[in-house]
Design an enzyme around this catalytic site. Structure first.
Site, PDB file in Angstrom:
ATOM      1  N   LYS A 171      -7.623  16.199  -9.743  1.00 56.56           N
ATOM      2  CA  LYS A 171      -8.352  17.317  -9.136  1.00 56.56           C
ATOM      3  C   LYS A 171      -7.398  18.500  -9.067  1.00 56.56           C
ATOM      4  CE  LYS A 171     -10.392  18.818  -4.758  1.00 56.56           C
ATOM      5  NZ  LYS A 171     -11.046  18.388  -3.517  1.00 56.56           N
TER       6      LYS A 171
HETATM    7  C1  5RP Z   1      -6.969  19.915  -0.241  1.00 52.48           C
HETATM    8  C2  5RP Z   1      -8.285  19.409  -0.687  1.00 52.48           C
HETATM    9  C3  5RP Z   1      -9.394  19.696   0.259  1.00 52.48           C
HETATM   10  O1  5RP Z   1      -9.327  18.902   1.362  1.00 52.48           O
HETATM   11  C4  5RP Z   1     -10.750  19.728  -0.329  1.00 52.48           C
HETATM   12  O2  5RP Z   1     -11.106  18.510  -0.934  1.00 52.48           O
HETATM   13  C5  5RP Z   1     -10.877  20.891  -1.233  1.00 52.48           C
HETATM   14  O3  5RP Z   1     -12.193  21.196  -1.523  1.00 52.48           O
HETATM   15  P1  5RP Z   1     -12.661  22.711  -1.602  1.00 52.48           P
HETATM   16  O4  5RP Z   1     -11.469  23.538  -2.013  1.00 52.48           O
HETATM   17  O5  5RP Z   1     -13.699  22.722  -2.687  1.00 52.48           O
HETATM   18  O6  5RP Z   1     -13.204  23.108  -0.265  1.00 52.48           O
HETATM   19  O7  5RP Z   1      -8.423  18.825  -1.739  1.00 52.48           O
HETATM   20  O8  5RP Z   1      -6.031  19.840  -1.250  1.00 52.48           O
END
Ligand code: 5RP
Length: 264
Positions: free
Chosen positions: A176
């Protein structure tokens, strides 16, 4: 056919990434360092209407146990890194916050762990990440590396390609990361599927365009949180994101879905 562990790994991955090779993951883990984030004060109230349109949920074990009914038929990617808060100057210097035994007890389909490439605690997070990959491998549970970016760091293709590739080299089954200009380079250099985070809330049309550009550049999907649950109409927004990810909708077509309040 592969052995039983291999089967378990593939089965779990196929629950996260759908048959078309794409996925809409709903990130709801923010409380692990941000507390009761806007939109997630009462998690289930926000999440319930979104669940039908998500392929997968990404919570912490506390939210999973306390706020999400155990009979939902959605795969869970469990956030297993944490240990620092937004108030800490060493934010993102994370360690393991849930054991593999508990993850198995919770019947999760994946583990998510943040790494901090290029920052002070790089080595700590990468070595702990390698332990998580070993645990995932042992029990057939895929691991999603989250390429966290420190406050002072630049989110460009060179950096995100480096961080994503390092995650895959260590053993991530999925990565991610953030969308950026030249995202093709990030995807090309990473041998495992990539999903993008949404980041801070931006206008809906811009978030849909970002998701569209990421998919066109080869991303497998999104793991989006704030740009969905902080939207003025979260169920409509997740349906619009879904159209981009699974139906190749253009930003204009997807925005139309959002403006109409969803597909139905
Ligand atoms: C931090 C993360 C967050 O907790 C979250 O999953 C991010 O999601 P978004 O940016 O779409 O709100 O991954 O590193």
């Amino acid at each position: 056919m592969g052995d039983v562990m291999d089967w378990g790994m593939k089965n779990r991955l196929s629950r996260i990434i759908q048959k078309d090779g794409h996925t809409v993951m709903l990130a709801i883990d923010h409380g692990y360092f941000l507390g009761p984030t806007t939109g997630l004060e009462k998690p289930w109230k926000t999440i319930e209407p979104l669940v039908p349109y998500a392929d997968c949920l990404m919570p912490t074990r506390g939210i999973l146990r306390n706020c999400i009914p155990p009979d939902i038929d959605k795969p869970i990617v469990l956030r297993v890194s944490g240990g620092t808060s937004i108030l800490n100057e060493n934010l993102l210097h994370e360690g393991i916050i849930a054991s593999i035994e508990d993850a198995i007890r919770l019947n999760v389909s994946g583990l998510a762990f943040s790494i901090l490439v290029g920052a002070k605690y790089e080595r700590d997070t990468l070595l702990t990440f390698s332990e998580i990959c070993d645990m995932g491998q042992e029990y057939g549970i895929p691991v999603l590396a989250v390429t966290a970016v420190g406050r002072e760091m630049v989110r460009d293709a060179k950096y995100l390609a480096l961080a994503s590739r390092i995650a895959a080299e260590i053993g991530a089954h999925m990565v991610k990361t953030y969308y950026c200009e030249g995202f093709e380079k990030v995807v090309e250099g990473c041998p495992v599927p990539i999903v993008i985070a949404g980041g801070k809330k931006i206008p809906e049309r811009d978030a849909l365009e970002m998701a569209y550009n990421a998919i066109q550049a080869g991303a497998a999907g999104v793991d989006m949180g704030r740009n969905i649950f902080q939207s003025s109409n979260p169920p409509a927004m997740i349906q619009a994101v879904r159209a981009v990810v699974h139906e190749n909708a253009t930003p204009d077509e997807a925005y139309e879905i959002f403006q109409q309040g969803g597909k139905e």
